[in-house]
Design a protein around this motif. Sequence first.
Motif, PDB file in Angstrom:
ATOM      1  N   TRP A  66       9.353   9.259  16.253  1.00 26.40           N
ATOM      2  CA  TRP A  66       9.405   7.809  16.062  1.00 26.40           C
ATOM      3  C   TRP A  66       8.342   7.353  15.089  1.00 26.40           C
ATOM      4  N   ASP A  67       8.694   6.383  14.234  1.00 27.18           N
ATOM      5  CA  ASP A  67       7.755   5.749  13.308  1.00 27.18           C
ATOM      6  C   ASP A  67       7.887   4.234  13.440  1.00 27.18           C
ATOM      7  N   PHE A  68       6.726   3.564  13.523  1.00 27.01           N
ATOM      8  CA  PHE A  68       6.704   2.109  13.665  1.00 27.01           C
ATOM      9  C   PHE A  68       5.834   1.512  12.561  1.00 27.01           C
ATOM     10  N   LYS A  69       6.238   0.341  12.108  1.00 29.01           N
ATOM     11  CA  LYS A  69       5.505  -0.353  11.049  1.00 29.01           C
ATOM     12  C   LYS A  69       5.548  -1.854  11.328  1.00 29.01           C
ATOM     13  N   LEU A  70       4.396  -2.489  11.261  1.00 29.65           N
ATOM     14  CA  LEU A  70       4.294  -3.937  11.471  1.00 29.65           C
ATOM     15  C   LEU A  70       3.314  -4.487  10.443  1.00 29.65           C
ATOM     16  N   PHE A  71       3.747  -5.509   9.689  1.00 31.49           N
ATOM     17  CA  PHE A  71       2.843  -6.074   8.691  1.00 31.49           C
ATOM     18  C   PHE A  71       3.185  -7.534   8.419  1.00 31.49           C
ATOM     19  N   ALA A  72       2.212  -8.231   7.880  1.00 34.99           N
ATOM     20  CA  ALA A  72       2.384  -9.624   7.476  1.00 34.99           C
ATOM     21  C   ALA A  72       1.380  -9.932   6.384  1.00 34.99           C
ATOM     22  N   GLY A  73       1.768 -10.788   5.442  1.00 36.09           N
ATOM     23  CA  GLY A  73       0.842 -11.126   4.378  1.00 36.09           C
ATOM     24  C   GLY A  73       1.430 -12.109   3.388  1.00 36.09           C
ATOM     25  N   ALA A  74       0.581 -12.560   2.488  1.00 39.59           N
ATOM     26  CA  ALA A  74       0.980 -13.484   1.426  1.00 39.59           C
ATOM     27  C   ALA A  74       1.192 -12.685   0.139  1.00 39.59           C
ATOM     28  N   PRO A  75       2.348 -12.814  -0.510  1.00 38.34           N
ATOM     29  CA  PRO A  75       2.599 -12.057  -1.745  1.00 38.34           C
ATOM     30  C   PRO A  75       1.711 -12.534  -2.890  1.00 38.34           C
TER      31      PRO A  75
END
Length: 524
Positions: A143-152
């Motif tokens: 299993w691989d998990f990815k979580l991200f947030a940001g301003a371009p």
Amino acid sequence: MRLLLSLMLLSALFPARDNNPGEFKVFFETRTIRYVPDSVTGDALSKWGSNNYAKLDWQKDSLSAGLQLEWYPRALAGYPAELKGFAFGGLFAAWKHKGFELTAGSFYEQLGNGLLLRSWEDRDMGINNNLTGARALLSLGRWDFKLFAGAPKYGVLPTVNSAVGAFDIGVQALDFMRFELSVMDRMTLRPDPGIQLLASSGGFELPGHVPGWSARAQFSAGGFNAKAEYVGKGEDFYAEQLPGARESYRLNRGNAQMLELNYATGPFSGTLTFRRLENMTSRIFLSTGSPSVANTLNYLPSLCMQQTYLLAGLNPYVTFADGEAGLQGDLYYNFRKGTALGGRYGMKLHVGGSWIQALPCALPDRDVWYLAYRDINIDLERRWSRSLKTTMFVSIQENSPTHGNRKATNAQNVFVFDALYRFSGTTALRMELQYLYSQELTRDWIAALAELTVAPHWSVTLSDMYNHGSTGDHYFSVAAAYSLNSFNIAFTAGRSREGFVCSGGVCRWQPAFSGIGLRLQWSI
């Protein structure tokens, strides 16, 4: 001075507890052109342009950090107007431990094939839409998990108008089968007043959130590999061109499908790709100004061969994100050494082509599926001796100036002879002769190129494109480059034709100009 202050900042953030300060890497690049008036390209829009970059990376054990500095005293002609001034193009700190990674600051990300989201840097295009925020990665067995947030990033700084958040999960269900799912939301924080006014004229409010999702599957067995992706995109603002040159504003949902098949066995290999796009334009933020290649959040390369020869790439196809469907196929065969056709040194054959049609829903007149683009490409590479290798290339192209809204198309046939001769282990000469035949646009062209390389330091290139079918204009260029370890410097001089400049299938418009250029790269 700025670089020294940056080093001090990193040292303060990550103080060394032993005598090992970690590993530092520094990279510097500058691209500068002095523009000059010319009888063919006209008066220069400005006297000069310069794009400058510096990057510093630091790593010690599980910790890493870095920053990128950008300076555009006056951006090069054809680059996005948003590139101006000096700024930190990216600043990040990251920590890794076993299968976990945490990043704060600027980072690059991609979901699937990039149809839904891709943040990347391409300096030849003037694109750098990294995300400034936080990202967490976790790997647990299959299993691989990815979580991200940001301003371009838009221009030289992260935008304050929008933000992106996403979650991605992948599982290697079996050794030959993998599944992935992504969910994303593009948030509008400060809507453009002009766009709000246009939305009101269409009878709707500008959405504060544009959700999207992507489902992907991959299967492989023996020499066969298959990848499939389906993308859905929530309601977004679109300006549609109607008959009579009128515009209509509405909210449209988007979707995309992509299927890629690959097979290889012995000397044979082949690929077949199908892709369909509908309302898949994704901007960092919406504005009433002219669209910029820097204002993009996803990756939609053209579904055709990425041409490298001068005349074959003279009139490239640009992806029609509002609605197109197409196929691209390529076949490769390697005639082995010692066979009747392979000869003593072997021979390589490539045959490929593409067929792209516009979707009627994306056309002003809602016409039938007229052709948007098609091509057939054949190249044959043959080594005749240890010193001589030749390539014969033919490209038959047909491009619609209206993206398939009308039946009329522009056709051109390109023929190339490419020869490489090695005088010794360090000295080689490569020559290209090209001819473009066409009854449309600027009609016939002739091009020639000669490149002398003296390894490992020197290379000199001379080239010219001559339009003898319509204008009678020459577009000549001379370049000289020197390399020493990680230091590279190149000088160029000549004319550049007006048209699209493409990299990886993504294109920007460049005006015609004449000038003298310097490109310097150095890393330690």
